[in-house]
Design a protein around this motif. Structure first.
Motif, PDB file in Angstrom:
ATOM      1  N   LEU A 137       0.839  -1.191   0.000  1.00 16.85           N
ATOM      2  CA  LEU A 137       0.000   0.000   0.000  1.00 16.85           C
ATOM      3  C   LEU A 137       0.875   1.243   0.000  1.00 16.85           C
ATOM      4  O   LEU A 137       1.948   1.271   0.628  1.00 16.85           O
ATOM      5  CB  LEU A 137      -0.900   0.006   1.235  1.00 16.85           C
ATOM      6  N   ASN A 138       0.416   2.260  -0.699  1.00 15.91           N
ATOM      7  CA  ASN A 138       1.151   3.518  -0.695  1.00 15.91           C
ATOM      8  C   ASN A 138       1.242   4.059   0.720  1.00 15.91           C
ATOM      9  O   ASN A 138       0.248   4.093   1.453  1.00 15.91           O
ATOM     10  CB  ASN A 138       0.471   4.535  -1.608  1.00 15.91           C
ATOM     11  N   GLU A 143       7.129   0.784   1.166  1.00 20.68           N
ATOM     12  CA  GLU A 143       7.245   1.711   0.037  1.00 20.68           C
ATOM     13  C   GLU A 143       8.653   2.274  -0.049  1.00 20.68           C
ATOM     14  O   GLU A 143       9.239   2.681   0.950  1.00 20.68           O
ATOM     15  CB  GLU A 143       6.240   2.850   0.174  1.00 20.68           C
ATOM     16  N   GLU A 192      -5.622  -5.046   1.170  1.00 24.62           N
ATOM     17  CA  GLU A 192      -6.556  -3.949   0.908  1.00 24.62           C
ATOM     18  C   GLU A 192      -7.150  -3.407   2.197  1.00 24.62           C
ATOM     19  O   GLU A 192      -7.428  -2.209   2.314  1.00 24.62           O
ATOM     20  CB  GLU A 192      -7.660  -4.425  -0.035  1.00 24.62           C
ATOM     21  N   SER A 210      -1.861  -4.729  -8.269  1.00 23.94           N
ATOM     22  CA  SER A 210      -1.611  -3.308  -8.002  1.00 23.94           C
ATOM     23  C   SER A 210      -2.242  -2.410  -9.059  1.00 23.94           C
ATOM     24  O   SER A 210      -2.694  -1.307  -8.755  1.00 23.94           O
ATOM     25  CB  SER A 210      -0.106  -3.045  -7.932  1.00 23.94           C
ATOM     26  N   SER A 217      -2.059   1.169  -4.296  1.00 22.22           N
ATOM     27  CA  SER A 217      -0.969   0.221  -4.062  1.00 22.22           C
ATOM     28  C   SER A 217      -0.014   0.260  -5.244  1.00 22.22           C
ATOM     29  O   SER A 217      -0.338   0.806  -6.303  1.00 22.22           O
ATOM     30  CB  SER A 217      -1.505  -1.196  -3.863  1.00 22.22           C
TER      31      SER A 217
END
Length: 280
Positions: A137-138, A143, A192, A210, A217
């Motif tokens: 996930l962002n 990340e 999610e 993604s 994501s």
């Protein structure tokens, strides 16, 4: 009708072996092997329930749409089975890799060939090679990672019993417990829902998850073998010591030699190859 189909099977198998440059004795043995299906004159192919894009389109493998659907029907044609001589059944991943009798001739749902699995089932020669990849996930702790060291404190999840799960525990070795799910659907749902920071899939699945399934994501990176990754080789799965295995191998080899396998790969997976590389 049955006699006609069996003649076609033998003829197709002989042609497959001829394309591979084998001798007459081997050709005859493989032609015989091609008739050893669980139902006379029929080829029974299994896949997942459900089966997902890009492997199967709209969960209808009989259409031949999607990479594995197309590969399966091409292998069947090489073996002498097509049209109404092919039928499909569904299995879950874990049930298929267990020892014992099978209700299918071969099964494909991204089964990675491993020594442990080969103790209980047969595999064909590989029909596809894929890298492991991370979807996060962002804004998560995964990340921006560029090395395995950057991933040590990430909360990971993956389908239990897969090489993706083993990759997390054996290669990344995170400090937090790894969450196991019954299938990729469970891993995607957990990601999610923000229950985990990142999930590991084969690269085509990761790019689809993604790009299409989880907004917010991205694929953090992939792990080629040259950078410490574990490259997965997908094989068609058969019952242990199946008499059909030589025929299936010959069919896969013939598709590779003719360029048809490469054409199928390019048609269905060409857009699922690009992602950053994560180093050791």
């Amino acid at each position: 009708m049955r006699t006609t189909k069996l003649i076609a099977v033998a003829a197709a198998a002989t042609l497959v072996l001829a394309a591979c440059g084998s001798d007459d004795a081997t050709s005859e043995a493989t032609a015989d092997a091609c008739s050893n299906t669980i139902d006379d004159g029929m080829l029974t192919i299994a896949t997942g329930n459900p089966a997902f894009y890009p492997w199967v389109i709209d969960d209808t493998p009989e259409s031949g749409q999607g990479f594995e659907a197309a590969v399966a029907l091409a292998v069947g044609t090489q073996m002498g089975y097509s049209g109404d001589a092919v039928t499909w059944v569904r299995t879950d991943f874990d049930a298929a890799i267990q020892p014992g009798a099978k209700d299918f001739d071969f099964n494909l749902q991204q089964f990675t060939i491993t020594d442990e699995r080969k103790a209980t089932v047969d595999f064909s020669d590989p029909y596809y090679t894929a890298n492991q990849a991370i979807v996060a996930l962002n804004g998560s702790s995964a990340e921006g990672a560029t090395s395995i060291a950057d991933l040590k404190d990430v909360k990971f999840g993956a389908q239990a019993g897969t090489t993706s799960f083993a990759f997390i525990t054996d290669v990344i070795q995170p400090t937090q417990d790894v969450f196991a799910y019954d299938d990729n659907v469970g891993a995607r749902a957990a990601l999610e829902a923000n229950q985990i920071d990142a999930a590991v899939f084969d690269l085509p699945t990761a790019l689809y998850v993604s790009g299409v399934e989880i907004d917010g994501s991205s694929v953090v990176g992939q792990f080629p073998a040259a950078t410490g990754g574990t490259t997965d080789e997908f094989g068609l799965l058969l019952e242990k010591d199946s008499p059909l295995t030589p025929c299936v191998n010959a069919a896969v080899q013939a598709l590779s030699d003719s360029g048809e396998l490469a054409a199928i790969t390019n048609e269905w997976l060409s857009e699922f190859t690009g992602a950053p590389t994560i180093s050791e």
